[in-house]
Design an enzyme around this catalytic site. Structure first.
Site, mmCIF file in Angstrom:
data_model
loop_
_atom_site.group_PDB
_atom_site.id
_atom_site.type_symbol
_atom_site.label_atom_id
_atom_site.label_comp_id
_atom_site.label_asym_id
_atom_site.label_seq_id
_atom_site.Cartn_x
_atom_site.Cartn_y
_atom_site.Cartn_z
ATOM 1 N N GLU A 1 -6.550 -1.174 -7.267
ATOM 2 C CA GLU A 1 -5.672 -0.279 -8.022
ATOM 3 C C GLU A 1 -4.615 -1.135 -8.719
ATOM 4 O O GLU A 1 -3.930 -1.925 -8.065
ATOM 5 C CB GLU A 1 -4.998 0.726 -7.078
ATOM 6 N N SER B 1 0.822 -1.213 0.000
ATOM 7 C CA SER B 1 0.000 0.000 0.000
ATOM 8 C C SER B 1 0.851 1.255 0.000
ATOM 9 O O SER B 1 0.342 2.334 -0.275
ATOM 10 C CB SER B 1 -0.979 0.028 1.172
ATOM 11 N N HIS C 1 -3.364 -3.546 -5.866
ATOM 12 C CA HIS C 1 -3.666 -3.070 -4.517
ATOM 13 C C HIS C 1 -5.144 -3.282 -4.195
ATOM 14 O O HIS C 1 -6.008 -2.542 -4.672
ATOM 15 C CB HIS C 1 -3.287 -1.588 -4.404
ATOM 16 N N ASN D 1 -4.839 6.648 -1.525
ATOM 17 C CA ASN D 1 -4.068 7.139 -0.386
ATOM 18 C C ASN D 1 -3.369 8.465 -0.661
ATOM 19 O O ASN D 1 -2.879 9.116 0.254
ATOM 20 C CB ASN D 1 -3.047 6.092 0.074
HETATM 21 P P1 NAD Z 1 -0.513 -9.226 8.002
HETATM 22 O O1 NAD Z 1 0.475 -8.877 9.041
HETATM 23 O O2 NAD Z 1 -1.915 -9.507 8.397
HETATM 24 O O3 NAD Z 1 0.021 -10.515 7.198
HETATM 25 C C1 NAD Z 1 1.322 -10.631 6.682
HETATM 26 C C2 NAD Z 1 1.676 -12.115 6.567
HETATM 27 O O4 NAD Z 1 2.867 -12.249 5.817
HETATM 28 C C3 NAD Z 1 1.924 -12.783 7.906
HETATM 29 O O5 NAD Z 1 1.170 -13.966 7.997
HETATM 30 C C4 NAD Z 1 3.434 -13.093 7.885
HETATM 31 O O6 NAD Z 1 3.780 -14.279 8.582
HETATM 32 C C5 NAD Z 1 3.672 -13.239 6.410
HETATM 33 N N1 NAD Z 1 5.059 -13.011 5.986
HETATM 34 C C6 NAD Z 1 5.926 -12.069 6.421
HETATM 35 N N2 NAD Z 1 7.089 -12.149 5.727
HETATM 36 C C7 NAD Z 1 6.944 -13.162 4.825
HETATM 37 C C8 NAD Z 1 7.768 -13.706 3.805
HETATM 38 N N3 NAD Z 1 8.993 -13.227 3.568
HETATM 39 N N4 NAD Z 1 7.270 -14.713 3.061
HETATM 40 C C9 NAD Z 1 6.029 -15.204 3.282
HETATM 41 N N5 NAD Z 1 5.193 -14.719 4.246
HETATM 42 C C10 NAD Z 1 5.644 -13.702 4.996
HETATM 43 O O7 NAD Z 1 -0.442 -8.070 6.918
HETATM 44 P P2 NAD Z 1 -1.607 -7.517 5.969
HETATM 45 O O8 NAD Z 1 -2.384 -6.479 6.688
HETATM 46 O O9 NAD Z 1 -2.314 -8.657 5.355
HETATM 47 O O10 NAD Z 1 -0.751 -6.732 4.869
HETATM 48 C C11 NAD Z 1 -0.007 -7.421 3.889
HETATM 49 C C12 NAD Z 1 0.371 -6.457 2.772
HETATM 50 O O11 NAD Z 1 -0.821 -5.883 2.210
HETATM 51 C C13 NAD Z 1 1.241 -5.282 3.176
HETATM 52 O O12 NAD Z 1 2.112 -4.985 2.120
HETATM 53 C C14 NAD Z 1 0.246 -4.160 3.379
HETATM 54 O O13 NAD Z 1 0.814 -2.885 3.203
HETATM 55 C C15 NAD Z 1 -0.748 -4.458 2.279
HETATM 56 N N6 NAD Z 1 -2.133 -3.952 2.482
HETATM 57 C C16 NAD Z 1 -2.732 -4.020 3.688
HETATM 58 C C17 NAD Z 1 -4.051 -3.566 3.827
HETATM 59 C C18 NAD Z 1 -4.773 -3.658 5.146
HETATM 60 O O14 NAD Z 1 -5.796 -2.963 5.312
HETATM 61 N N7 NAD Z 1 -4.330 -4.473 6.077
HETATM 62 C C19 NAD Z 1 -4.734 -3.053 2.717
HETATM 63 C C20 NAD Z 1 -4.093 -3.029 1.481
HETATM 64 C C21 NAD Z 1 -2.788 -3.469 1.375
#
Ligand code: NAD
Length: 506
Positions: A156, A123, A144, A194
């Site tokens: 996106e 994001s 995204h 954003n």
């Molecule tokens: P999260 O913390 O819920 O999940 C991340 C997962 O990735 C965890 O289970 C972790 O163990 C795993 N992980 C970490 N490093 C790893 C690796 N090298 N290989 C494999 N797995 C790995 O995070 P999230 O909220 O789901 O966010 C994930 C991505 O999505 C981020 O880049 C975030 O910016 C983006 N994002 C989040 C949102 C939101 O609202 N949460 C919205 C859009 C985009």
């Protein structure tokens, strides 16, 4: 360009909140889906959680039991990245850290074939930077999704510097085939939503920092007058103050500390104090059991004047003329040397739509500003900002006048652009600027803001309705009061406004 084939396996790396949601979307769309996470057992737990969500969809009658069974049979948890060979698309949703994402994609390139589409759900990081070290960077895109991915339609599709157009259109077609509404976007900080949404939070925080109104009043004015689904204070409590502030800071830093994106000291202090919003039990508001939400400031009943006089054309507030007559108030024509268009009140004050100036000590009279409404007929609240030199009898008359029209009235401090008007003008400016810089099309920006953050109108649609000169003039007046570049209308908005003025001259 066509979407990737339904029989083509989709792999999701990182099975937290977003990974699970995205995997569910791909699975329901018909793909075989493989999950991978570095934490042992987490991919399997995620697969179970997705299956449980599909079970709930069956219970609610939104998915047939047969489709659920077929979907769960297509879902698998991988124990190593090597098991993702043969994927047609890999979507990464791991932690938001550049070097970790770069390492993951370098490793993946040695596993999947060269025609496998690679996508990041980042994001805030640069898609170009994540894909920078790839051997075949042309097939790398940003996809995204918004949280919760199965429910929110917006995606996106971000092209990095090295992304091939064919990869971006393939990703776009795939998102569409999955029932989503994809918008195309260049790789710039904050992408569309954003980036454009920053002033929605920042302007409210500034009004609060200037002590013109409290959070409950600002939220109520943006909801009940501006037509936004939620106010910025309640919304950031829901998002998490730390998360929202981190996005603001990251966009600001990525734009080399451009004053248009400056973060808020008040929000910094809130985060430092641990008041992160709903998740910590307290943010701008308290969420403990029995905690009461403070009421917005609302004026008690006042008498409306029997007669008012209107000078000129009230512009976006012109519907008020007919509404006043319909409410039984006699409306006369007014003529004076004052250069503005306004509603003249009985004791000499001018009631005027905020134009980005301050009302206090206005050189040609006593001024009471009122705020911009999404729709003056249907809005249920209006904000008034009286100059300090206004006769209190006229302030009561202005309050009574809007109450007669069925509105609740909030009197706020005398700040330029008030609450809704400055927010809308900034959104319009940010959108005009983004289009002119090739970030996205006007249509995609409007779609993104309506679907991604539920705005009642896209900024372009708003600009067309108000006229680009309205936002430009308001911002130029605000920049005069708050010099420093934040409110300087963008080149794109100035060009649009000039053209609009030229075309509307008789
Ligand atoms: P999260 O913390 O819920 O999940 C991340 C997962 O990735 C965890 O289970 C972790 O163990 C795993 N992980 C970490 N490093 C790893 C690796 N090298 N290989 C494999 N797995 C790995 O995070 P999230 O909220 O789901 O966010 C994930 C991505 O999505 C981020 O880049 C975030 O910016 C983006 N994002 C989040 C949102 C939101 O609202 N949460 C919205 C859009 C985009």
């Amino acid at each position: 360009m066509t979407a990737i084939d339904r029989s083509s396996p989709v792999s999701v790396v990182g099975t937290g909140t977003m990974g699970q949601g995205i995997a569910q979307v791909a699975l329901v769309a018909g793909h075989p889906v493989r999950l991978y996470d570095t934490v042992p057992g987490r991919a399997k737990t995620a697969a179970d959680a997705i299956t449980a969500r599909l079970d709930r969809l069956v219970e609610k009658g939104r998915l047939s039991a047969t489709d659920r069974d077929a979907a769960t049979a297509r879902l698998g948890a991988a124990e190593s990245l090597a098991e993702l060979a043969g994927s047609g698309l890999v979507i990464e949703a791991i932690l938001e850290q550049l070097d970790v994402k770069q390492r993951l994609f370098s490793e993946l390139e040695g596993i999947v074939s060269d025609d496998c589409l690679l996508a990041t759900n980042t994001s805030s990081l640069s898609v170009t930077a994540i894909g920078g070290a790839l051997r075949v960077p042309g097939r790398f895109v940003g996809l995204h999704f918004f949280n919760p991915a199965p429910l929110l339609p917006l995606v996106e599709v971000i092209s990095g510097f090295a992304t091939d157009e064919s990869a971006a259109t393939r990703a776009q077609a795939t998102a569409k085939a999955w029932g989503k509404t994809p918008v195309r976007c260049a790789d710039t900080p904050g992408f569309i939503v954003n980036r454009i949404a920053r002033p929605f939070y920042a302007e409210a925080l500034r009004v609060y920092e200037e002590r013109a109104a409290d959070p409950a009043t600002i939220d109520a004015v943006l909801r009940e007058c501006g037509g936004f689904r939620m106010g910025p204070f309640e919304l950031t409590d829901l998002i998490g103050q730390d998360v929202n502030e981190a996005v603001t800071r990251s966009v600001w830093e990525s734009f080399f500390q451009d004053p248009k994106f400056t973060p808020s000291l008040a929000q910094r202090r809130l985060v430092e104090s641990g008041r992160l919003g709903r998740k910590s039990g307290r943010g701008w508001y308290a969420y403990a059991d029995g905690a009461e939400r403070p009421e917005p400031s609302t004026e008690p009943a006042c008498d409306a004047p029997d007669t008012v006089a209107i000078q000129g054309d009230l512009g976006p507030a012109e519907p008020l003329r007919a509404m006043l007559t319909e409410a039984g108030i006699t409306v006369l024509d007014h003529e004076s040397d004052q250069p503005d268009d306004f509603i003249a009140l009985p004791h000499g004050a001018a009631l005027i739509l905020t134009d980005g100036t301050v009302a206090t000590g206005h050189p040609v009279g006593q001024y009471i500003h009122f705020d911009l409404a999404l729709d003056y007929r249907t809005c249920t609240r209006i904000a008034l900002a009286p100059g300090a030199d206004v006769d209190p009898r006229d302030l009561r008359a202005a309050i009574g006048l809007f109450q007669r029209l069925g509105k609740r009235v909030s009197v706020i401090g005398d700040v330029p652009g008030m609450i809704v008007a400055r927010t809308v003008a900034m959104l319009v400016d940010f959108a005009a600027d983004a289009v002119s810089r090739g970030v996205a099309s006007a249509e995609d920006i409007d779609t993104a803001m309506r679907l991604g953050v539920n705005y009642p109108r896209g900024p372009w649609e708003w600009s067309e309705e108000l006229g680009p000169d309205w936002a430009r003039n308001l911002l130029l007046a605000m920049e005069f009061i708050h010099p420093g570049g934040r409110y300087g209308a963008s080149l794109a908005l100035q060009r649009q406004a000039n053209l609009h003025e030229k075309r509307s001259r008789p």
